[in-house]
Design a protein around this motif. Sequence first.
Motif, PDB file in Angstrom:
ATOM      1  N   PHE A 176       0.184  25.981  38.388  1.00  0.00           N
ATOM      2  CA  PHE A 176       0.511  25.379  37.084  1.00  0.00           C
ATOM      3  C   PHE A 176       0.930  26.443  36.083  1.00  0.00           C
ATOM      4  CE2 PHE A 176      -2.525  21.798  38.228  1.00  0.00           C
ATOM      5  CZ  PHE A 176      -1.508  20.877  38.392  1.00  0.00           C
ATOM      6  N   GLU A 177       0.358  27.645  36.272  1.00  0.00           N
ATOM      7  CA  GLU A 177       0.644  28.708  35.299  1.00  0.00           C
ATOM      8  C   GLU A 177       1.333  29.894  35.967  1.00  0.00           C
ATOM      9  OE1 GLU A 177      -2.227  29.351  32.094  1.00  0.00           O
ATOM     10  OE2 GLU A 177      -3.533  27.931  33.147  1.00  0.00           O
ATOM     11  N   LEU A 178       1.978  29.619  37.102  1.00  0.00           N
ATOM     12  CA  LEU A 178       2.725  30.653  37.822  1.00  0.00           C
ATOM     13  C   LEU A 178       1.854  31.898  38.030  1.00  0.00           C
ATOM     14  CD1 LEU A 178       5.813  30.248  35.437  1.00  0.00           C
ATOM     15  CD2 LEU A 178       5.334  28.889  37.470  1.00  0.00           C
ATOM     16  N   GLY A 179       0.592  31.654  38.420  1.00  0.00           N
ATOM     17  CA  GLY A 179      -0.421  32.713  38.491  1.00  0.00           C
ATOM     18  C   GLY A 179      -0.181  33.715  39.609  1.00  0.00           C
ATOM     19  N   GLN A 180      -0.560  34.930  39.337  1.00  0.00           N
ATOM     20  CA  GLN A 180      -0.379  36.030  40.313  1.00  0.00           C
ATOM     21  C   GLN A 180      -1.726  36.583  40.792  1.00  0.00           C
ATOM     22  OE1 GLN A 180       2.717  37.027  41.424  1.00  0.00           O
ATOM     23  NE2 GLN A 180       3.399  35.266  40.240  1.00  0.00           N
ATOM     24  N   ASP A 239       6.640  18.580  19.152  1.00  0.00           N
ATOM     25  CA  ASP A 239       6.587  19.603  18.096  1.00  0.00           C
ATOM     26  C   ASP A 239       5.155  19.790  17.605  1.00  0.00           C
ATOM     27  OD1 ASP A 239       9.285  19.937  18.325  1.00  0.00           O
ATOM     28  OD2 ASP A 239       9.801  18.677  16.595  1.00  0.00           O
ATOM     29  N   TYR A 240       4.457  18.682  17.485  1.00  0.00           N
ATOM     30  CA  TYR A 240       3.056  18.743  17.024  1.00  0.00           C
ATOM     31  C   TYR A 240       2.220  19.596  17.990  1.00  0.00           C
ATOM     32  CZ  TYR A 240      -1.435  16.981  15.239  1.00  0.00           C
ATOM     33  OH  TYR A 240      -2.681  16.883  14.697  1.00  0.00           O
ATOM     34  N   MET A 241       2.382  19.328  19.279  1.00  0.00           N
ATOM     35  CA  MET A 241       1.604  20.067  20.286  1.00  0.00           C
ATOM     36  C   MET A 241       2.005  21.552  20.316  1.00  0.00           C
ATOM     37  SD  MET A 241      -0.642  18.106  21.475  1.00  0.00           S
ATOM     38  CE  MET A 241      -1.302  19.105  22.803  1.00  0.00           C
ATOM     39  N   ASN A 257       4.342  26.549  28.915  1.00  0.00           N
ATOM     40  CA  ASN A 257       5.202  27.243  29.867  1.00  0.00           C
ATOM     41  C   ASN A 257       6.267  26.272  30.390  1.00  0.00           C
ATOM     42  OD1 ASN A 257       4.114  25.634  31.882  1.00  0.00           O
ATOM     43  ND2 ASN A 257       2.749  27.190  32.701  1.00  0.00           N
ATOM     44  N   HIS A 258       7.053  26.726  31.358  1.00  0.00           N
ATOM     45  CA  HIS A 258       8.166  25.874  31.823  1.00  0.00           C
ATOM     46  C   HIS A 258       7.834  25.147  33.114  1.00  0.00           C
ATOM     47  CE1 HIS A 258      10.294  28.401  28.907  1.00  0.00           C
ATOM     48  NE2 HIS A 258      10.908  27.254  28.680  1.00  0.00           N
ATOM     49  N   PRO A 269       0.039  24.200  28.828  1.00  0.00           N
ATOM     50  CA  PRO A 269      -0.232  25.207  27.795  1.00  0.00           C
ATOM     51  C   PRO A 269      -0.550  26.562  28.444  1.00  0.00           C
ATOM     52  CG  PRO A 269      -1.562  23.240  27.449  1.00  0.00           C
ATOM     53  CD  PRO A 269      -0.914  23.083  28.789  1.00  0.00           C
ATOM     54  N   LYS A 270       0.111  27.616  27.968  1.00  0.00           N
ATOM     55  CA  LYS A 270      -0.186  28.957  28.497  1.00  0.00           C
ATOM     56  C   LYS A 270      -1.638  29.269  28.175  1.00  0.00           C
ATOM     57  CE  LYS A 270       4.437  30.893  28.209  1.00  0.00           C
ATOM     58  NZ  LYS A 270       5.362  31.786  27.508  1.00  0.00           N
ATOM     59  N   GLY A 271      -2.411  29.647  29.170  1.00  0.00           N
ATOM     60  CA  GLY A 271      -3.834  29.916  28.941  1.00  0.00           C
ATOM     61  C   GLY A 271      -4.698  28.665  29.058  1.00  0.00           C
TER      62      GLY A 271
END
Length: 369
Positions: A284-288, A69-71, A78-79, A190-192
């Motif tokens: 890691f970020e499902l990048g396109q 929760d803190y983070m 992301n998932h 983390p997203k981004g």
Amino acid sequence: MLTYDFLLVGAGLFNAIFAREATKQGKKCLVVEKRNHIGGNLYCENIEGINVHKYGAHIFHTSNKEVWDYMNELCEFNHYVNSPLARYKNKVYNLPFNMHTFYQLWGTTTPEEAEAKIESQRVKIDDPKNVEEQALSLVGSDIYEKLIKGYTEKQWGIAATQLPAFIIKRLPLRFTYNNNYFNDPYQGIPKGGYNPIFEKCFSQCDVLLNTDFLQNRHLAKEAETVIFTGMIDTYYEYCFGALEYRSLYFENEVLDTDNFQGNAVVNYTERKIPFTRIIEHKHFELGQQPKTVITREYPQAWEIGLEPFYPINTEQNNCLYQRYKTLAEKEKNVFFGGRLGGYRYFDMDQIVKSAIELFNNMKLHNREN
Ligand code: FAD
């Protein structure tokens, strides 16, 4: 009158969380970081629009709901679910060792068949003396030879028969078709990327980059308390000798393809391939993005001046650390934290918890005095 309440040496995760807690309470912090960026080993470099984990792949995972929760106040995860693969002689195996892996190794389809196969390969050794004996007694010959031996030898730079058995305490075997590497209920990236977390945490601090505290010890006079997250033995100028580490180096390559290996993490378990794994960061970020960036990770011997990645917690090094720790405990205004201050491998969630605890304990201590 001192200018700062805290001098934070190192701009990694430990001090970021400490800074956040301290500045929330109106404390003034000066951060000194010897690198040219904040973020410590979580720092991401943007290449071709992809967040490249510059100091090794970092996946946040925890079973501690409070830490999660803190983070989540600091970033949106992301998932991503870590499901690394192992490549051995051009065959690909799922990790951690589970029913998929057993099927890929032997064609077994039921837990009963897989257990029988492993049992038939286990070597009965009552008191394993080294990693080889330990692994053979826990998982048997195929898993050891194909998926453990070469990787471990590269990781540590020594033959498995020379490595102390304690390095491998357990080798969990999963008799389910579950490739999720971590057992923790919470995980993600983390997203981004990680950098925005550090920008938030240090936003109320003064930050000096490219500044090695050890060459600028006078800065300690600016603050009431120092939080030191560098190597504890460097603080004491190696007075008892140097603690040992294992180091790594990374080779990045930008490729003109949108997908190189179809997965973020692929371990190379053959001894003759010099790197241990290839990270393809965009996954890691499902990048396109139209291109991709891969990093080959090579373990290397550590010497003074190289990045200290993994502490080598042999009995001898732990004793040496205890001697430094005894000195540290006598300090009134200096506290040691983080992975280098504590000479131990800590996952990120443990670091977050311990930084919050240190700040809260100090608050309590100040209130009592
Ligand atoms: P650091 O991030 O190392 O920060 C310390 C900072 O202090 C550095 O920026 C350093 O430059 C600076 N510094 C040191 N000495 C001085 C000095 N004298 N003056 C000024 N600055 C100084 N954990 C996970 O939970 N999940 C993962 O997937 C994961 N992957 C990892 C992969 C690798 C290869 C490694 C090595 C670790 C991994 N970890 C992972 C652990 C994670 O990296 C640590 O928990 C975290 O980085 C510790 O934060 P820290 O602030 O203690 O240290």
